[in-house]
Design a protein around this motif. Structure first.
Motif, PDB file in Angstrom:
ATOM      1  N   GLY A 130       0.845  -1.190   0.001  1.00 17.84           N
ATOM      2  CA  GLY A 130      -0.097  -0.012   0.219  1.00 17.84           C
ATOM      3  C   GLY A 130       0.988   1.206   0.029  1.00 17.84           C
ATOM      4  O   GLY A 130       2.012   1.247   0.394  1.00 17.84           O
ATOM      5  N   HIS A 131       0.266   2.442  -0.635  1.00 19.82           N
ATOM      6  CA  HIS A 131       1.370   3.553  -0.272  1.00 19.82           C
ATOM      7  C   HIS A 131       1.173   4.410   0.772  1.00 19.82           C
ATOM      8  O   HIS A 131      -0.110   4.931   0.926  1.00 19.82           O
ATOM      9  CB  HIS A 131       1.390   4.043  -1.832  1.00 19.82           C
ATOM     10  CG  HIS A 131       0.093   5.143  -2.038  1.00 19.82           C
ATOM     11  ND1 HIS A 131       0.022   6.385  -1.730  1.00 19.82           N
ATOM     12  CD2 HIS A 131      -0.742   4.807  -2.987  1.00 19.82           C
ATOM     13  CE1 HIS A 131      -0.976   6.819  -2.316  1.00 19.82           C
ATOM     14  NE2 HIS A 131      -1.565   5.791  -3.029  1.00 19.82           N
ATOM     15  N   ILE A 132       1.932   4.730   1.535  1.00 21.53           N
ATOM     16  CA  ILE A 132       1.851   5.680   2.727  1.00 21.53           C
ATOM     17  C   ILE A 132       1.900   7.104   2.217  1.00 21.53           C
ATOM     18  O   ILE A 132       1.364   7.808   3.063  1.00 21.53           O
ATOM     19  CB  ILE A 132       2.967   5.390   3.799  1.00 21.53           C
ATOM     20  CG1 ILE A 132       2.636   5.715   5.285  1.00 21.53           C
ATOM     21  CG2 ILE A 132       4.563   5.862   3.154  1.00 21.53           C
ATOM     22  CD1 ILE A 132       3.631   5.352   6.141  1.00 21.53           C
ATOM     23  N   ASN A 150      -7.977   7.370   2.829  1.00 23.43           N
ATOM     24  CA  ASN A 150      -8.327   6.419   1.956  1.00 23.43           C
ATOM     25  C   ASN A 150      -7.256   6.056   0.840  1.00 23.43           C
ATOM     26  O   ASN A 150      -7.057   5.035   0.464  1.00 23.43           O
ATOM     27  CB  ASN A 150      -9.966   6.786   1.332  1.00 23.43           C
ATOM     28  CG  ASN A 150     -10.403   5.313   0.820  1.00 23.43           C
ATOM     29  OD1 ASN A 150     -10.053   4.293   1.062  1.00 23.43           O
ATOM     30  ND2 ASN A 150     -11.356   5.475  -0.044  1.00 23.43           N
ATOM     31  N   ASP A 151      -6.618   7.044   0.500  1.00 24.95           N
ATOM     32  CA  ASP A 151      -5.740   7.226  -0.588  1.00 24.95           C
ATOM     33  C   ASP A 151      -4.245   7.435   0.009  1.00 24.95           C
ATOM     34  O   ASP A 151      -4.054   8.770   0.014  1.00 24.95           O
ATOM     35  CB  ASP A 151      -6.075   7.854  -1.655  1.00 24.95           C
ATOM     36  CG  ASP A 151      -5.138   7.905  -2.767  1.00 24.95           C
ATOM     37  OD1 ASP A 151      -4.382   6.998  -2.885  1.00 24.95           O
ATOM     38  OD2 ASP A 151      -5.254   8.553  -3.847  1.00 24.95           O
ATOM     39  N   ASP A 152      -3.603   6.739   0.679  1.00 23.39           N
ATOM     40  CA  ASP A 152      -3.841   5.408   0.644  1.00 23.39           C
ATOM     41  C   ASP A 152      -3.496   4.712   2.056  1.00 23.39           C
ATOM     42  O   ASP A 152      -2.801   3.954   2.298  1.00 23.39           O
ATOM     43  CB  ASP A 152      -2.885   4.499  -0.238  1.00 23.39           C
ATOM     44  CG  ASP A 152      -3.224   3.075  -0.349  1.00 23.39           C
ATOM     45  OD1 ASP A 152      -4.530   2.807   0.003  1.00 23.39           O
ATOM     46  OD2 ASP A 152      -2.445   2.311  -0.751  1.00 23.39           O
ATOM     47  N   GLY A 182       6.265   7.406  -2.457  1.00 23.59           N
ATOM     48  CA  GLY A 182       6.636   8.156  -3.574  1.00 23.59           C
ATOM     49  C   GLY A 182       5.286   7.779  -4.794  1.00 23.59           C
ATOM     50  O   GLY A 182       5.906   7.806  -6.098  1.00 23.59           O
ATOM     51  N   GLU A 183       4.360   7.151  -4.536  1.00 27.55           N
ATOM     52  CA  GLU A 183       3.425   6.864  -5.362  1.00 27.55           C
ATOM     53  C   GLU A 183       2.794   7.944  -6.119  1.00 27.55           C
ATOM     54  O   GLU A 183       2.848   7.723  -7.352  1.00 27.55           O
ATOM     55  CB  GLU A 183       2.252   6.028  -4.800  1.00 27.55           C
ATOM     56  CG  GLU A 183       1.597   4.960  -5.530  1.00 27.55           C
ATOM     57  CD  GLU A 183       0.282   5.892  -6.336  1.00 27.55           C
ATOM     58  OE1 GLU A 183      -0.438   5.261  -7.538  1.00 27.55           O
ATOM     59  OE2 GLU A 183      -0.162   6.843  -5.796  1.00 27.55           O
ATOM     60  N   GLU A 184       2.369   9.016  -5.475  1.00 30.44           N
ATOM     61  CA  GLU A 184       1.879  10.059  -6.125  1.00 30.44           C
ATOM     62  C   GLU A 184       2.697  10.711  -6.976  1.00 30.44           C
ATOM     63  O   GLU A 184       2.352  11.505  -7.933  1.00 30.44           O
ATOM     64  CB  GLU A 184       1.165  10.791  -5.053  1.00 30.44           C
ATOM     65  CG  GLU A 184       0.075  10.210  -4.251  1.00 30.44           C
ATOM     66  CD  GLU A 184      -1.135   9.914  -4.758  1.00 30.44           C
ATOM     67  OE1 GLU A 184      -1.234   9.978  -6.246  1.00 30.44           O
ATOM     68  OE2 GLU A 184      -1.945   9.551  -3.998  1.00 30.44           O
ATOM     69  N   GLN A 185       4.069  10.807  -6.806  1.00 32.07           N
ATOM     70  CA  GLN A 185       5.002  11.168  -7.438  1.00 32.07           C
ATOM     71  C   GLN A 185       5.436  10.365  -8.702  1.00 32.07           C
ATOM     72  O   GLN A 185       6.611  10.735  -9.265  1.00 32.07           O
ATOM     73  CB  GLN A 185       6.238  11.744  -6.696  1.00 32.07           C
ATOM     74  CG  GLN A 185       6.048  12.601  -5.338  1.00 32.07           C
ATOM     75  CD  GLN A 185       4.991  13.483  -5.602  1.00 32.07           C
ATOM     76  OE1 GLN A 185       3.961  13.602  -4.943  1.00 32.07           O
ATOM     77  NE2 GLN A 185       5.268  14.764  -6.179  1.00 32.07           N
ATOM     78  N   ASN A 210      -2.864  -2.913  -2.656  1.00 29.76           N
ATOM     79  CA  ASN A 210      -3.841  -2.087  -2.160  1.00 29.76           C
ATOM     80  C   ASN A 210      -3.945  -0.679  -2.319  1.00 29.76           C
ATOM     81  O   ASN A 210      -3.149   0.010  -1.285  1.00 29.76           O
ATOM     82  CB  ASN A 210      -4.119  -2.601  -0.879  1.00 29.76           C
ATOM     83  CG  ASN A 210      -4.716  -4.036  -0.665  1.00 29.76           C
ATOM     84  OD1 ASN A 210      -6.068  -4.419  -0.770  1.00 29.76           O
ATOM     85  ND2 ASN A 210      -3.570  -4.919  -0.984  1.00 29.76           N
ATOM     86  N   ASP A 211      -4.877  -0.004  -2.946  1.00 29.92           N
ATOM     87  CA  ASP A 211      -4.696   1.285  -3.225  1.00 29.92           C
ATOM     88  C   ASP A 211      -6.133   1.858  -3.448  1.00 29.92           C
ATOM     89  O   ASP A 211      -6.743   1.587  -4.431  1.00 29.92           O
ATOM     90  CB  ASP A 211      -3.981   1.629  -4.524  1.00 29.92           C
ATOM     91  CG  ASP A 211      -3.552   3.050  -4.644  1.00 29.92           C
ATOM     92  OD1 ASP A 211      -3.968   4.047  -3.698  1.00 29.92           O
ATOM     93  OD2 ASP A 211      -2.612   3.420  -5.164  1.00 29.92           O
ATOM     94  N   ILE A 212      -6.779   2.600  -2.211  1.00 29.75           N
ATOM     95  CA  ILE A 212      -8.111   2.952  -2.119  1.00 29.75           C
ATOM     96  C   ILE A 212      -8.810   1.970  -1.994  1.00 29.75           C
ATOM     97  O   ILE A 212      -9.659   1.397  -3.118  1.00 29.75           O
ATOM     98  CB  ILE A 212      -8.640   3.799  -3.211  1.00 29.75           C
ATOM     99  CG1 ILE A 212      -7.556   5.011  -3.791  1.00 29.75           C
ATOM    100  CG2 ILE A 212      -9.876   4.507  -3.112  1.00 29.75           C
ATOM    101  CD1 ILE A 212      -8.249   6.076  -4.671  1.00 29.75           C
TER     102      ILE A 212
HETATM  103 ZN   LIG Z   1      -3.300   5.875  -4.380  1.00 26.43          ZN
END
Ligand SMILES: [Zn+2]
Length: 454
Positions: A130-132, A150-152, A182-185, A210-212
């Motif tokens: 999951g991304h922190i 929720n995200d995430d 760094g998922e969103e980047q 697992n994302d959202i």
């Molecule tokens: Zn996400």
């Protein structure tokens, strides 16, 4: 989807039937999943939200605010679980200093990862991610409050809850619990961990991303508490052009290992009976959008993304605000924890099942211009039996099967044409845990595709 498997068993194999489908297997998986707690996950997410923002470019040193504080808290949770199991978790922080389109200055992208080493096949690895990190409307805004509940926060809480619940048990294969940055980047932490897995020489059987996964109502009021979407790629991207010509000739556009992982999860959800059905989405991710599992696919590893049945676009990637009486922002009060609990239960059962089963074999099918099909495979260490399975080329799920003993590496299916059906083989452990099916097509093996030498 319900599965209907036609079992054709010769009397010799009857003792194996007990091994392949013991009544206790489903109960064991249900027992692994049962302790998953909505209230514990609510507490984890409240803690994650309390760091103000977890933006990848936020402070790494502030003790209270920013991604550094959030990662240190996650590390503390992993350490606490490890202490309770006599040091069963190895905690590492695979990291890389990155500059990129959404990272203007060199920035340390740091993941927090707990490794639960397998007792029999430690090199076979199942990874939950999951991304922190979190964000608001402007993806470069590292200072505004970005609760990311929720995200995430939801996926991160599922990773932590899976570690808490499963670290109390032992498994033949290794389970890796990973909170990614760094998922969103730009899926940066996913790439760091996929590279780390490659460098370790891990045989990654599956990445469950697992994302959202923690809301059940959309912005239009549509609600669905009974489904979770599982996204999977069809043709194997990792093989690219090299694989495309072979797949045009021999098939495989619906048979990547990730697609078979999706079929496996769909069946597992039915067996668990927790009021959650898998909606298989036959594309890698949502329309034009992405997630960390894609970096595992790029590295050659099977990977899927779990996400809610109905997304709510008012409560993701939004500045916290009220506009015309409408609330925007990814806050904890918009979540459905009973739903999050079910999705996490499915993940926990899947990790336990995958870490208990041997990996699938690498099957081949032959039978061009013949009325019969011959399926062959090489033996898999730890397999007590194999299930040869086949389905019509346009069927969603495996339809027919034959159970073969551990000594078998070949099965002839009379009167079944290779032109019209797809074939695959799964491995079964001595206590009845079955791997996903690997399809007997180019790129169908769970191992990374190896291009032909030029
Ligand atoms: Zn996400």
């Amino acid at each position: 989807m319900r599965r209907i498997y036609g079992l054709c068993l010769v009397p010799l194999l009857v003792p194996l039937l007990g091994a392949a489908a013991p009544p206790g297997k489903d109960r064991r998986l249900a027992a692994y999943a049962a302790p998953v707690s909505a209230e514990r996950m609510r507490a984890s997410i409240a803690r994650l939200v309390s760091f103000g923002t977890r933006h990848t470019l936020s402070s790494q040193t502030d003790p209270k605010r920013g991604i550094g504080a959030a990662l240190r808290w996650t590390q503390g949770e992993f350490e606490r679980f490890s202490k309770a199991c006599g040091g069963c978790l190895v905690i590492v922080a695979p990291s890389d200093t990155v500059t990129g389109r959404r990272v203007p200055v060199p920035t340390l992208v740091r993941n927090m990862v707990a490794i639960q080493r397998g007792t029999e096949r430690p090199n076979d690895v199942v990874i939950i991610t999951g991304h922190i990190d979190s964000r608001v409307t402007d993806v470069m805004n590292a200072t505004a409050d970005a609760p990311g509940a929720n995200d995430d926060g939801s996926g991160t809480a599922a990773v932590i809850e899976a570690a808490r619940v499963l670290s109390k048990h032992k498994f033949p294969a290794t389970i890796v619990y990973a909170a990614l940055s760094g998922e969103e980047q730009g899926l940066l932490g996913g790439k760091v961990l996929a590279d780390y897995a490659k460098a370790q020489g891990w045989n990654v059987v599956a990445n469950l991303n697992n994302d959202i996964i923690g809301n059940s109502c959309g912005s239009d009021g549509l609600c669905d508490r009974d489904h979770v979407r599982v996204f999977s790629e069809g043709p194997r991207w990792q093989g690219r052009e090299d694989l495309a010509a072979l797949q045009r000739s021999l098939g495989g556009e619906n048979d990547s290992p990730s697609r078979n992982l999706s079929r496996f999860l769909d069946n597992l959800a039915d067996e668990l009976k927790i009021g959650l059905d898998v909606r298989q989405i036959w594309r890698n991710d949502r329309f034009g959008r992405g997630g960390d599992h894609t970096e595992f696919l790029n590295a050659g590893f099977p990977a899927v993304r779990f996400s809610v049945a109905v997304e709510n676009y008012d409560h993701q990637h939004q500045d916290l605000r009220v506009e015309n009486g409408k609330e925007y922002g990814d806050t904890i009060d918009k979540m459905d924890f009973a739903y999050l609990e079910k999705v996490t239960e499915l993940n926990v059962a899947a990790l336990a099942a995958l870490a208990s089963a041997p990996p699938p074999p690498e099957p081949k099918a032959e039978g061009a211009v013949s009325t019969d099909t011959t399926v062959t495979w090489s033996a898999v260490p730890g397999a007590a039996a194999y299930h040869v399975r086949w389905r019509r080329s346009d069927s969603n799920q495996w339809q027919q099967s034959a159970l073969l003993p551990a000594s078998a590496t070949r099965h002839i299916i009379k009167g079944v044409r290779v032109d019209d059906w797809v074939f695959g083989v799964s491995s079964v452990s001595k206590d009845g845990f079955e791997s996903p099916v690997a399809s007997a097509v180019p790129g169908g093996a769970f191992k990374p595709w190896v291009p032909a030498p030029k």
